[in-house]
Design a protein around this motif. Structure first.
Motif, PDB file in Angstrom:
ATOM      1  N   THR A 132       0.817  -1.221   0.000  1.00 19.71           N
ATOM      2  CA  THR A 132       0.000   0.000   0.000  1.00 19.71           C
ATOM      3  C   THR A 132       0.847   1.267   0.000  1.00 19.71           C
ATOM      4  OG1 THR A 132      -0.126  -0.127   2.410  1.00 19.71           O
ATOM      5  CG2 THR A 132      -1.966  -1.061   1.175  1.00 19.71           C
ATOM      6  N   LEU A 133       2.130   1.136   0.365  1.00 25.39           N
ATOM      7  CA  LEU A 133       3.013   2.309   0.443  1.00 25.39           C
ATOM      8  C   LEU A 133       3.789   2.557  -0.851  1.00 25.39           C
ATOM      9  CD1 LEU A 133       4.535   1.765   4.015  1.00 25.39           C
ATOM     10  CD2 LEU A 133       2.496   3.070   3.364  1.00 25.39           C
ATOM     11  N   GLY A 134       3.722   1.598  -1.778  1.00 30.49           N
ATOM     12  CA  GLY A 134       4.476   1.735  -3.022  1.00 30.49           C
ATOM     13  C   GLY A 134       5.118   0.418  -3.408  1.00 30.49           C
ATOM     14  N   MET A 135       6.281   0.479  -4.016  1.00 26.67           N
ATOM     15  CA  MET A 135       6.982  -0.724  -4.453  1.00 26.67           C
ATOM     16  C   MET A 135       7.438  -1.558  -3.250  1.00 26.67           C
ATOM     17  SD  MET A 135       7.937  -2.507  -7.050  1.00 26.67           S
ATOM     18  CE  MET A 135       7.867  -1.371  -8.441  1.00 26.67           C
ATOM     19  N   PRO A 136       6.996  -2.826  -3.153  1.00 22.07           N
ATOM     20  CA  PRO A 136       7.406  -3.666  -2.017  1.00 22.07           C
ATOM     21  C   PRO A 136       8.915  -3.918  -2.034  1.00 22.07           C
ATOM     22  CG  PRO A 136       5.544  -4.624  -3.203  1.00 22.07           C
ATOM     23  CD  PRO A 136       6.061  -3.519  -4.050  1.00 22.07           C
ATOM     24  N   ASP A 137       9.506  -4.075  -0.844  1.00 20.29           N
ATOM     25  CA  ASP A 137      10.931  -4.363  -0.792  1.00 20.29           C
ATOM     26  C   ASP A 137      11.174  -5.876  -0.789  1.00 20.29           C
ATOM     27  OD1 ASP A 137      10.500  -5.286   1.809  1.00 20.29           O
ATOM     28  OD2 ASP A 137      11.223  -3.448   2.741  1.00 20.29           O
ATOM     29  N   GLU A 138      12.436  -6.275  -0.779  1.00 22.33           N
ATOM     30  CA  GLU A 138      12.789  -7.698  -0.878  1.00 22.33           C
ATOM     31  C   GLU A 138      12.251  -8.498   0.315  1.00 22.33           C
ATOM     32  OE1 GLU A 138      16.818 -10.502  -1.171  1.00 22.33           O
ATOM     33  OE2 GLU A 138      16.960  -8.326  -1.441  1.00 22.33           O
TER      34      GLU A 138
END
Length: 234
Positions: A132-138
């Motif tokens: 929901t905050l943007g591009m998910p991290d690894e």
């Protein structure tokens, strides 16, 4: 590909998502038949994507009802048994995900994945908790993948053919959803089909009514979304 995911994210009910998706599939079928293809050439190439929300038994029953309705539709076009097989891809809904307490999304996504599997989804996308905050991290992508692995390898959900089969509540809810969705499909077809309905903004307006009613319930805590209107991380 027929996508009901956008209906869920707009706040639709399970019945609306199912009915509008199936009505869209009927529209595609009719367009292909007009171009000279047969039902048995078209139907096996159609796949469905359904959003999975937090109402556990409703989502299980929705996917099961989808198989019933698809079979009835193919029967109406006199398709064969192969054409009655439906491919369902499921995807965690964004509608109930929170931005304020993102780790709660891990719990939501897990129960949504569980209900999708029990409902008979053929493939599954589990949303990373920070999507929901943007591009998910690894890290969040790894947890999203591991959610599926744990449900399969440790909960053994991939070893049961129909976990919900025989449950009176699920069977009754499945039948009720199928009945209501079928009635809505008939309304759409009587009014000229899904393309006509979209141009008239019928599904948009009907979904907006449901979304507003949901918002009122959330604002009064009649329905609870953990991390949003209950147990929020202040």
């Amino acid at each position: 590909g027929v996508c009901g995911y956008e209906y869920v994210n707009a706040g639709s009910s399970a019945v609306q998502e199912l009915a509008y998706s199936m009505a869209s599939a009927i529209e595609y079928i009719n367009q292909m038949l007009e171009r000279g293809l047969t039902i048995d050439e078209v139907a096996p190439k159609i796949s469905f994507t359904f959003g999975i929300s937090t109402n556990y038994f409703m989502e299980v029953s929705k996917l099961r009802a989808g198989r019933i309705i698809w079979s009835n539709i193919i029967d109406a076009y006199k398709g064969n048994d192969k054409s009655k097989e439906i491919f369902i891809h499921s995807k965690s809904s964004q509608y109930n995900q929170t931005q304020n307490d993102i780790y709660v999304n891990l719990l939501r996504t897990t129960t949504e994945a569980f209900s999708a599997i029990v409902g008979g989804a053929d493939s599954l996308y589990t949303s990373p908790f920070d999507e929901t905050l943007g591009m998910p991290d690894e890290f969040s992508r790894r947890l999203a993948r591991n959610t599926q692995i744990i449900l399969g390898e440790e909960s053994h959900l991939n070893a049961v053919i129909d976990p919900a089969g025989g449950s009176y509540y699920v069977e009754a809810l499945t039948a009720e959803i199928a009945k209501q969705a079928w009635a809505l499909i008939k309304e759409i077809e009587a009014d000229g089909g899904m393309m006509s309905a979209v141009l008239k903004s019928t599904p948009q307006n009907e979904i907006e009514k449901i979304a507003q009613a949901k918002q009122k319930d959330y604002s009064k805590r009649k329905n609870v979304i953990v991390g949003n209107n209950m147990y929020a991380n202040v």
